[in-house]
Design an enzyme around this catalytic site. Structure first.
Site, mmCIF file in Angstrom:
data_model
loop_
_atom_site.group_PDB
_atom_site.id
_atom_site.type_symbol
_atom_site.label_atom_id
_atom_site.label_comp_id
_atom_site.label_asym_id
_atom_site.label_seq_id
_atom_site.Cartn_x
_atom_site.Cartn_y
_atom_site.Cartn_z
ATOM 1 N N THR A 1 -8.763 -1.825 4.939
ATOM 2 C CA THR A 1 -8.897 -2.173 3.529
ATOM 3 C C THR A 1 -9.409 -3.600 3.390
ATOM 4 O OG1 THR A 1 -7.782 -2.104 1.397
ATOM 5 C CG2 THR A 1 -6.454 -2.842 3.255
ATOM 6 N N TYR B 1 -5.473 4.118 -11.260
ATOM 7 C CA TYR B 1 -4.213 4.881 -11.209
ATOM 8 C C TYR B 1 -2.986 4.057 -11.576
ATOM 9 C CZ TYR B 1 -3.841 3.088 -6.399
ATOM 10 O OH TYR B 1 -3.772 2.288 -5.280
ATOM 11 N N GLY C 1 -18.159 -1.049 -5.326
ATOM 12 C CA GLY C 1 -17.952 -0.278 -4.108
ATOM 13 C C GLY C 1 -17.475 1.137 -4.389
ATOM 14 N N LYS D 1 -13.669 -3.932 5.214
ATOM 15 C CA LYS D 1 -14.376 -2.641 5.233
ATOM 16 C C LYS D 1 -15.829 -2.726 5.718
ATOM 17 C CE LYS D 1 -11.835 -0.520 1.412
ATOM 18 N NZ LYS D 1 -12.022 0.216 0.154
ATOM 19 N N SER E 1 0.840 -1.194 0.000
ATOM 20 C CA SER E 1 0.000 0.000 0.000
ATOM 21 C C SER E 1 0.875 1.244 0.000
ATOM 22 C CB SER E 1 -0.875 -0.010 1.264
ATOM 23 O OG SER E 1 -1.374 1.278 1.513
ATOM 24 N N ARG E 2 0.377 2.312 -0.610
ATOM 25 C CA ARG E 2 1.095 3.588 -0.613
ATOM 26 C C ARG E 2 0.766 4.427 0.613
ATOM 27 N NH1 ARG E 2 1.049 0.541 -5.297
ATOM 28 N NH2 ARG E 2 3.174 0.795 -6.057
ATOM 29 N N ARG F 1 -27.092 -4.475 -11.081
ATOM 30 C CA ARG F 1 -26.303 -3.821 -10.029
ATOM 31 C C ARG F 1 -26.511 -2.304 -10.073
ATOM 32 N NH1 ARG F 1 -20.097 -5.408 -9.349
ATOM 33 N NH2 ARG F 1 -20.314 -5.038 -7.133
ATOM 34 N N ASP G 1 -13.417 7.836 0.697
ATOM 35 C CA ASP G 1 -13.404 7.834 -0.776
ATOM 36 C C ASP G 1 -14.336 8.916 -1.325
ATOM 37 O OD1 ASP G 1 -11.582 5.808 -1.002
ATOM 38 O OD2 ASP G 1 -13.084 4.218 -1.207
HETATM 39 P P1 ATR Z 1 -14.771 -1.684 -6.810
HETATM 40 O O1 ATR Z 1 -15.006 -1.865 -5.365
HETATM 41 O O2 ATR Z 1 -13.361 -1.247 -7.143
HETATM 42 O O3 ATR Z 1 -15.780 -0.800 -7.453
HETATM 43 P P2 ATR Z 1 -16.067 -4.094 -7.809
HETATM 44 O O4 ATR Z 1 -17.113 -4.014 -6.755
HETATM 45 O O5 ATR Z 1 -15.450 -5.427 -8.088
HETATM 46 O O6 ATR Z 1 -14.818 -3.146 -7.458
HETATM 47 O O7 ATR Z 1 -16.651 -3.455 -9.158
HETATM 48 C C1 ATR Z 1 -15.969 -3.524 -10.370
HETATM 49 C C2 ATR Z 1 -16.750 -2.763 -11.433
HETATM 50 O O8 ATR Z 1 -16.041 -2.877 -12.689
HETATM 51 C C3 ATR Z 1 -18.143 -3.332 -11.666
HETATM 52 O O9 ATR Z 1 -19.007 -2.275 -12.006
HETATM 53 C C4 ATR Z 1 -17.914 -4.275 -12.849
HETATM 54 O O10 ATR Z 1 -19.073 -4.547 -13.618
HETATM 55 P P3 ATR Z 1 -20.062 -5.767 -13.185
HETATM 56 O O11 ATR Z 1 -20.899 -5.247 -12.048
HETATM 57 O O12 ATR Z 1 -20.864 -6.037 -14.400
HETATM 58 O O13 ATR Z 1 -19.169 -6.913 -12.774
HETATM 59 C C5 ATR Z 1 -16.932 -3.440 -13.663
HETATM 60 N N1 ATR Z 1 -16.177 -4.252 -14.637
HETATM 61 C C6 ATR Z 1 -15.174 -5.109 -14.389
HETATM 62 N N2 ATR Z 1 -14.731 -5.666 -15.547
HETATM 63 C C7 ATR Z 1 -15.499 -5.155 -16.551
HETATM 64 C C8 ATR Z 1 -15.561 -5.338 -17.977
HETATM 65 N N3 ATR Z 1 -14.720 -6.165 -18.599
HETATM 66 N N4 ATR Z 1 -16.485 -4.617 -18.674
HETATM 67 C C9 ATR Z 1 -17.329 -3.766 -18.053
HETATM 68 N N5 ATR Z 1 -17.328 -3.560 -16.712
HETATM 69 C C10 ATR Z 1 -16.430 -4.234 -15.953
#
Ligand code: ATR
Length: 280
Positions: free
Chosen positions: A67, A222, A134, A71, A20-21, A160, A106
């Site tokens: 983290t 990032y 999230g 969480k 982690s940074r 979702r 966040d």
């Molecule tokens: P975080 O907490 O970082 O938001 P997450 O809850 O795993 O991580 O959410 C990842 C997001 O990236 C979701 O909106 C996911 O879409 P789905 O809900 O359909 O899974 C999106 N995502 C990941 N890979 C994707 C892809 N190849 N194309 C479009 N959306 C993608």
């Protein structure tokens, strides 16, 4: 308890103890502000998290960042503020009058990074947010709190997006992933919260040429620092806000709560973390 004689210290609780940074960021602020204090990483497995948090103060900590995967648990074990409750997860813990409180930084990390890098961004009436995980919850809550009129929410899995809209009310409008192109011309703010564009992931395929000329584009990814989305947006002359900026701005509040001074996100700090990311 020895906390009266030892320098104040906070920690990052995770499992496994991911690279982690956060220590770099907080050590930079401690050093530049001349505060005697510490920030360490604590690897705590899920079955020990409750006990660790219960004894946080006894262990000499004035607070903590939390983290993955803790969480949600952190939220349940503390007194959360409205932001942590809305996001459904807490990433920052501190004590107030002996009570363990929590928030999700966040939200302000995202908003303050936009304010710093693209002032006036909130003139946008319509925002388009991609993703419904999230990170998206923090972004959507921040936009609603700031008064953005319509937040269009596109997610690969439409249900979702629908669930998130149900929680946040009528100003959040779930849309199909295929409708992104139709919405771009009216999006004063475009935010990518998905993992698309991250190293090792597919690029986010969309035409930034369809955005209005005054649009602001934010990417939470990032690694790399400049995602293909940000590169294309800058090439078009659009203002941007990047994921590293959000990471730095989200760390401000925890530091202030634990060590009593509000630190600045300086270009020197940014360069320090950029160098670490580049050499990782
Ligand atoms: P975080 O907490 O970082 O938001 P997450 O809850 O795993 O991580 O959410 C990842 C997001 O990236 C979701 O909106 C996911 O879409 P789905 O809900 O359909 O899974 C999106 N995502 C990941 N890979 C994707 C892809 N190849 N194309 C479009 N959306 C993608």
């Amino acid at each position: 308890m020895t906390s009266g004689t030892r320098p104040r210290a906070a920690c990052l609780i995770g499992w496994p103890a991911a690279h982690s940074r956060s220590p770099l960021i907080h050590h930079y602020w401690l050093r530049t502000l001349g505060i005697e204090g510490g920030y360490v990483i604590e690897a705590v497995p899920p079955d020990e998290f409750g006990d660790f948090v219960f004894r946080l103060s006894l262990r000499g900590f004035v607070g903590a960042n939390v983290t993955i995967p803790h969480k949600e648990r952190a939220l349940a074990l503390s007194k959360p503020d409205a932001r942590a409750r809305a996001v459904g997860a807490a990433n920052t813990l501190w004590f107030q009058d002996g009570e363990l409180c929590s928030t999700n930084t966040d939200v302000e990390g995202f908003i303050n990074n936009l304010d710093a890098g693209a002032p006036g961004w909130d003139k946008a009436t319509d925002a388009l947010v991609l993703g419904a995980g999230g990170a998206s919850r923090a972004v959507v809550f921040g936009l609603i709190e700031r008064g953005i009129q319509r937040v269009h929410l596109a997610n690969r899995t439409m249900e979702r997006a629908g669930a998130l809209a149900d929680q946040f009310g009528a100003r959040v409008l779930p849309v199909a992933w295929e409708a992104i192109g139709d919405l771009l011309p009216r999006a004063g703010l475009l935010v990518n919260t998905t993992s698309l564009g991250m190293h090792g992931q597919p690029a986010l395929e969309l035409n930034v040429g369809l955005l209005p000329a005054e649009a602001v584009v934010a990417d939470l990814v990032y690694v790399p620092l400049e995602t293909p989305l940000l590169a294309a947006s800058r090439a078009r002359g659009l203002r941007t806000a990047d994921g590293l900026g959000m990471l730095l701005h989200q760390a401000v509040r925890g530091f202030e709560l634990w060590f009593g001074q509000r630190p600045q996100v300086t270009s020197e700090l940014r360069a320090l973390i950029e160098a670490d990311l580049t050499h990782a």
